[in-house]
Scaffold this motif. Structure first.
Motif, PDB file in Angstrom:
ATOM      1  N   ALA A 154     -14.370  10.277   1.540  1.00  0.00           N
ATOM      2  CA  ALA A 154     -13.310  11.223   1.174  1.00  0.00           C
ATOM      3  C   ALA A 154     -12.257  11.295   2.280  1.00  0.00           C
ATOM      4  CB  ALA A 154     -13.910  12.598   0.913  1.00  0.00           C
ATOM      5  N   LEU A 155     -12.726  11.339   3.520  1.00  0.00           N
ATOM      6  CA  LEU A 155     -11.786  11.332   4.644  1.00  0.00           C
ATOM      7  C   LEU A 155     -10.990  10.032   4.682  1.00  0.00           C
ATOM      8  CD1 LEU A 155     -10.734  12.726   7.204  1.00  0.00           C
ATOM      9  CD2 LEU A 155     -12.631  11.668   8.469  1.00  0.00           C
ATOM     10  N   ALA A 156     -11.669   8.912   4.391  1.00  0.00           N
ATOM     11  CA  ALA A 156     -10.975   7.623   4.385  1.00  0.00           C
ATOM     12  C   ALA A 156      -9.905   7.579   3.300  1.00  0.00           C
ATOM     13  CB  ALA A 156     -11.985   6.495   4.180  1.00  0.00           C
ATOM     14  N   VAL A 157     -10.184   8.157   2.127  1.00  0.00           N
ATOM     15  CA  VAL A 157      -9.197   8.192   1.057  1.00  0.00           C
ATOM     16  C   VAL A 157      -7.962   8.978   1.479  1.00  0.00           C
ATOM     17  CG1 VAL A 157      -8.748   9.069  -1.270  1.00  0.00           C
ATOM     18  CG2 VAL A 157     -10.868   7.854  -0.794  1.00  0.00           C
ATOM     19  N   VAL A 158      -8.196  10.139   2.072  1.00  0.00           N
ATOM     20  CA  VAL A 158      -7.069  10.974   2.489  1.00  0.00           C
ATOM     21  C   VAL A 158      -6.256  10.289   3.580  1.00  0.00           C
ATOM     22  CG1 VAL A 158      -6.440  13.187   3.533  1.00  0.00           C
ATOM     23  CG2 VAL A 158      -8.246  13.084   1.810  1.00  0.00           C
ATOM     24  N   VAL A 159      -6.934   9.727   4.574  1.00  0.00           N
ATOM     25  CA  VAL A 159      -6.232   9.075   5.679  1.00  0.00           C
ATOM     26  C   VAL A 159      -5.435   7.881   5.182  1.00  0.00           C
ATOM     27  CG1 VAL A 159      -6.567   7.771   7.816  1.00  0.00           C
ATOM     28  CG2 VAL A 159      -7.857   9.872   7.432  1.00  0.00           C
ATOM     29  N   GLU A 160      -6.021   7.062   4.312  1.00  0.00           N
ATOM     30  CA  GLU A 160      -5.301   5.896   3.810  1.00  0.00           C
ATOM     31  C   GLU A 160      -4.105   6.310   2.957  1.00  0.00           C
ATOM     32  OE1 GLU A 160      -6.077   1.723   1.314  1.00  0.00           O
ATOM     33  OE2 GLU A 160      -7.667   3.227   1.510  1.00  0.00           O
ATOM     34  N   THR A 161      -4.285   7.365   2.172  1.00  0.00           N
ATOM     35  CA  THR A 161      -3.176   7.842   1.344  1.00  0.00           C
ATOM     36  C   THR A 161      -2.008   8.309   2.205  1.00  0.00           C
ATOM     37  OG1 THR A 161      -4.748   8.516  -0.372  1.00  0.00           O
ATOM     38  CG2 THR A 161      -2.533   9.436  -0.495  1.00  0.00           C
ATOM     39  N   LEU A 162      -2.294   9.015   3.279  1.00  0.00           N
ATOM     40  CA  LEU A 162      -1.234   9.487   4.176  1.00  0.00           C
ATOM     41  C   LEU A 162      -0.626   8.343   4.971  1.00  0.00           C
ATOM     42  CD1 LEU A 162      -2.909  12.764   5.520  1.00  0.00           C
ATOM     43  CD2 LEU A 162      -1.089  12.579   3.810  1.00  0.00           C
ATOM     44  N   ALA A 163      -1.417   7.342   5.297  1.00  0.00           N
ATOM     45  CA  ALA A 163      -0.936   6.248   6.144  1.00  0.00           C
ATOM     46  C   ALA A 163      -0.168   5.188   5.374  1.00  0.00           C
ATOM     47  CB  ALA A 163      -2.117   5.596   6.857  1.00  0.00           C
ATOM     48  N   GLY A 195      -6.436  10.846  -6.204  1.00  0.00           N
ATOM     49  CA  GLY A 195      -7.127  11.782  -7.077  1.00  0.00           C
ATOM     50  C   GLY A 195      -8.257  11.114  -7.857  1.00  0.00           C
ATOM     51  N   VAL A 196      -7.995   9.891  -8.343  1.00  0.00           N
ATOM     52  CA  VAL A 196      -9.044   9.155  -9.063  1.00  0.00           C
ATOM     53  C   VAL A 196     -10.217   8.851  -8.138  1.00  0.00           C
ATOM     54  CG1 VAL A 196      -9.580   7.007 -10.262  1.00  0.00           C
ATOM     55  CG2 VAL A 196      -7.418   8.180 -10.716  1.00  0.00           C
ATOM     56  N   ALA A 197      -9.900   8.415  -6.914  1.00  0.00           N
ATOM     57  CA  ALA A 197     -10.963   8.090  -5.960  1.00  0.00           C
ATOM     58  C   ALA A 197     -11.804   9.314  -5.640  1.00  0.00           C
ATOM     59  CB  ALA A 197     -10.359   7.507  -4.690  1.00  0.00           C
ATOM     60  N   LEU A 198     -11.153  10.451  -5.375  1.00  0.00           N
ATOM     61  CA  LEU A 198     -11.902  11.663  -5.032  1.00  0.00           C
ATOM     62  C   LEU A 198     -12.690  12.186  -6.233  1.00  0.00           C
ATOM     63  CD1 LEU A 198      -9.237  13.519  -2.851  1.00  0.00           C
ATOM     64  CD2 LEU A 198     -11.270  12.284  -2.071  1.00  0.00           C
ATOM     65  N   ALA A 199     -12.197  11.919  -7.449  1.00  0.00           N
ATOM     66  CA  ALA A 199     -12.896  12.402  -8.649  1.00  0.00           C
ATOM     67  C   ALA A 199     -14.195  11.625  -8.890  1.00  0.00           C
ATOM     68  CB  ALA A 199     -11.980  12.298  -9.860  1.00  0.00           C
ATOM     69  N   VAL A 200     -14.183  10.321  -8.625  1.00  0.00           N
ATOM     70  CA  VAL A 200     -15.376   9.524  -8.899  1.00  0.00           C
ATOM     71  C   VAL A 200     -16.257   9.365  -7.663  1.00  0.00           C
ATOM     72  CG1 VAL A 200     -14.200   8.248 -10.709  1.00  0.00           C
ATOM     73  CG2 VAL A 200     -14.206   7.336  -8.384  1.00  0.00           C
ATOM     74  N   LEU A 201     -15.785   9.828  -6.518  1.00  0.00           N
ATOM     75  CA  LEU A 201     -16.571   9.680  -5.291  1.00  0.00           C
ATOM     76  C   LEU A 201     -17.934  10.370  -5.360  1.00  0.00           C
ATOM     77  CD1 LEU A 201     -16.514   8.439  -2.484  1.00  0.00           C
ATOM     78  CD2 LEU A 201     -15.350  10.471  -1.638  1.00  0.00           C
ATOM     79  N   PRO A 202     -18.065  11.552  -5.990  1.00  0.00           N
ATOM     80  CA  PRO A 202     -19.398  12.189  -6.060  1.00  0.00           C
ATOM     81  C   PRO A 202     -20.453  11.391  -6.812  1.00  0.00           C
ATOM     82  CG  PRO A 202     -17.679  13.806  -6.480  1.00  0.00           C
ATOM     83  CD  PRO A 202     -17.011  12.460  -6.479  1.00  0.00           C
ATOM     84  N   THR A 203     -20.062  10.336  -7.530  1.00  0.00           N
ATOM     85  CA  THR A 203     -21.084   9.525  -8.205  1.00  0.00           C
ATOM     86  C   THR A 203     -22.050   8.887  -7.198  1.00  0.00           C
ATOM     87  OG1 THR A 203     -19.564   7.636  -8.192  1.00  0.00           O
ATOM     88  CG2 THR A 203     -19.602   9.015 -10.172  1.00  0.00           C
ATOM     89  N   LEU A 204     -21.638   8.786  -5.932  1.00  0.00           N
ATOM     90  CA  LEU A 204     -22.542   8.257  -4.910  1.00  0.00           C
ATOM     91  C   LEU A 204     -23.795   9.109  -4.759  1.00  0.00           C
ATOM     92  CD1 LEU A 204     -20.012   7.234  -2.090  1.00  0.00           C
ATOM     93  CD2 LEU A 204     -21.311   5.708  -3.594  1.00  0.00           C
ATOM     94  N   GLY A 232      -5.040  -0.047  -5.797  1.00  0.00           N
ATOM     95  CA  GLY A 232      -4.679  -0.570  -4.488  1.00  0.00           C
ATOM     96  C   GLY A 232      -5.246   0.137  -3.284  1.00  0.00           C
ATOM     97  N   LEU A 233      -6.076   1.140  -3.460  1.00  0.00           N
ATOM     98  CA  LEU A 233      -6.674   1.825  -2.310  1.00  0.00           C
ATOM     99  C   LEU A 233      -7.879   1.031  -1.808  1.00  0.00           C
ATOM    100  CD1 LEU A 233      -6.719   5.671  -3.043  1.00  0.00           C
ATOM    101  CD2 LEU A 233      -5.418   4.472  -1.280  1.00  0.00           C
ATOM    102  N   ASN A 234      -7.879   0.705  -0.518  1.00  0.00           N
ATOM    103  CA  ASN A 234      -9.028   0.008   0.063  1.00  0.00           C
ATOM    104  C   ASN A 234     -10.281   0.884   0.093  1.00  0.00           C
ATOM    105  OD1 ASN A 234      -7.492  -2.325   0.554  1.00  0.00           O
ATOM    106  ND2 ASN A 234      -6.729  -1.476   2.491  1.00  0.00           N
ATOM    107  N   ALA A 235     -10.082   2.195   0.073  1.00  0.00           N
ATOM    108  CA  ALA A 235     -11.217   3.114   0.124  1.00  0.00           C
ATOM    109  C   ALA A 235     -12.081   3.032  -1.129  1.00  0.00           C
ATOM    110  CB  ALA A 235     -10.729   4.552   0.326  1.00  0.00           C
ATOM    111  N   PHE A 236     -11.568   2.382  -2.183  1.00  0.00           N
ATOM    112  CA  PHE A 236     -12.388   2.203  -3.373  1.00  0.00           C
ATOM    113  C   PHE A 236     -13.575   1.269  -3.116  1.00  0.00           C
ATOM    114  CE2 PHE A 236      -8.903   3.905  -5.989  1.00  0.00           C
ATOM    115  CZ  PHE A 236      -9.631   4.697  -6.859  1.00  0.00           C
ATOM    116  N   PHE A 267     -21.458   0.385  -3.147  1.00  0.00           N
ATOM    117  CA  PHE A 267     -22.732   1.091  -3.040  1.00  0.00           C
ATOM    118  C   PHE A 267     -23.333   1.338  -4.417  1.00  0.00           C
ATOM    119  CE2 PHE A 267     -20.822   2.011   1.045  1.00  0.00           C
ATOM    120  CZ  PHE A 267     -21.895   2.009   1.915  1.00  0.00           C
ATOM    121  N   LEU A 268     -22.467   1.575  -5.411  1.00  0.00           N
ATOM    122  CA  LEU A 268     -22.968   1.789  -6.767  1.00  0.00           C
ATOM    123  C   LEU A 268     -23.515   0.494  -7.357  1.00  0.00           C
ATOM    124  CD1 LEU A 268     -20.061   4.029  -8.117  1.00  0.00           C
ATOM    125  CD2 LEU A 268     -22.256   4.765  -7.170  1.00  0.00           C
TER     126      LEU A 268
END
Length: 375
Positions: free
Chosen positions: A32-41, A53-62, A92-96, A101-102
């Motif tokens: 989650a931190l990586a998603v936010v940092v990459e989005t800002l950067a 938003g999509v990344a943070l929404a599906v992140l809890p599936t872990l 295009g987010l690398n944090a995906f 892991f899934l």
């Protein structure tokens, strides 16, 4: 090939997947931190806040990747596959990268049906991106290669854990068999002596009450020994009580079996050769085999007056022979084969690389012969 596919399809899920632990929450928080940092950067990334938003929404599936691997894969890859319809291009987010892991958990913890369905969903997502032009052909090939490597890793750990579980089950089975042999060779020996004494006491009670009283004293002593040995075995099995370990019996302890008893045949023990430096497992096996053979002879040998125990040791092996002069009746073979004593003796000899045979003697009676290697 159909058999292989059927076996994959019918593959059950591994038993008892691990519960959610604190490391899972750390993993979710880190991504989650990586998603936010990459989005800002990356302010030049189109639709970056939508992708975040999509990344943070599906992140809890872990958090459910072990217990519900297929729904987790369907939710994450389904969202990643359908979201580009809105943006017109890959998110295009690398944090995906957390979806790897899934994919690993799908092959590690899912059943065969779940693995097949999940792999189909993953392949459909990549092919959809390729056909819609959201992903280049080289990127698609690379994505398939990475997903295949991660899935292979999950499969490898899955079957490694299964092989380990089979080894543990085999160890438990061997330990149960060892305990069964020890119980039979120790406690059953004293119980057999109690039965013989009780029968003698009942037979002599009308004419000689004193002999019956002596039989009761012997029964009491044998019962105390059996109870002490049973408690010793229980202490060894329990982890919350200290066990008072006694030295394992040796060949020298065979002389304790010798002597003439009030009832039953006399036992004669003869030991020749060097038995002092025998390895402990060999000495214990010789004693237990002789003890069980004597017990069987006292219980089943009809009209026997003598039981001979002979141990001959040389530089290569130790030979044990226990014989009696009772009747060689067919019922003797049936009674001996119907219990667990002979099977346990054969197993005990085999565990140290030896052999054990039992059958009618050359003249009369019954003979048990065991040959154990000295090393």
């Amino acid at each position: 090939m159909p058999g292989l596919l059927r076996s994959v399809w019918d593959e059950p899920s591994p038993a008892a997947p691990p519960a959610r632990v604190w490391r899972d929450w750390v993993l979710v928080g880190g991504f989650a931190l990586a998603v936010v940092v990459e989005t800002l950067a990356r302010p030049d990334l189109p639709w970056r806040w939508f992708a975040a938003g999509v990344a943070l929404a599906v992140l809890p599936t872990l958090l459910w990747r072990r217990t519900h691997p297929l729904p987790a894969v369907a939710a994450a890859f389904g969202a990643c596959g359908l979201a580009p319809i809105v943006t017109g291009h890959d998110l295009g987010l690398n944090a995906f990268a957390f979806v790897l892991f899934l994919a690993y958990a799908l092959l590690r913890w899912g059943s065969g049906r779940e693995a097949v369905a999940g792999c189909a969903i993953i392949a459909a997502k990549v092919l959809l991106a390729l056909l819609m032009g959201w992903m280049a052909a080289g990127d698609a090939i690379g994505a398939f290669g990475v997903l295949f490597a991660v899935s292979a890793l999950g499969s490898a750990f899955r079957y490694r854990a299964r092989a380990r579980q089979r080894e543990l089950d085999q160890v438990k089975l061997l330990e149960r068999e060892r305990l069964a042999r020890d119980l039979h060779d120790t406690v059953a020996h004293h119980v057999s002596a109690m039965i013989i004494r009780a029968q003698a006491g009942l037979a002599t009670a009308p004419s000689d009450p004193a002999a019956a009283t002596d039989a009761l004293r012997v029964i009491e002593a044998e019962a105390s020994k059996a109870l002490a040995e049973m408690r010793g075995i229980v202490r060894v099995l329990r982890t919350d009580e200290p066990a008072e370990l006694a030295p394992a019996p040796r060949v020298a302890d065979l002389h304790g079996l010798a002597g003439r008893h009030l009832v039953g045949p006399a036992v004669e023990v003869a030991v020749s050769g060097d038995v002092e430096d025998l390895p402990a497992p060999i000495g214990t096996a010789v004693f237990r085999l002789a003890q069980e053979s004597v017990t069987n002879a006292r219980r089943h040998a009809r009209n026997a007056t003598r039981i001979e125990v002979s141990v001959v040791a040389d530089a290569a092996s130790v030979r044990l022979q226990v014989s009696d002069d009772g009747e060689s009746a067919p019922a003797r073979a049936t009674a001996t084969a119907g219990g667990f004593g002979l099977a346990g003796m054969v197993e005990r000899a085999g565990l140290v690389g030896g052999t054990c045979e039992a059958g009618p003697g050359p003249g009369r009676g019954w003979t048990v012969t065991a040959v154990l290697p000295r090393a």
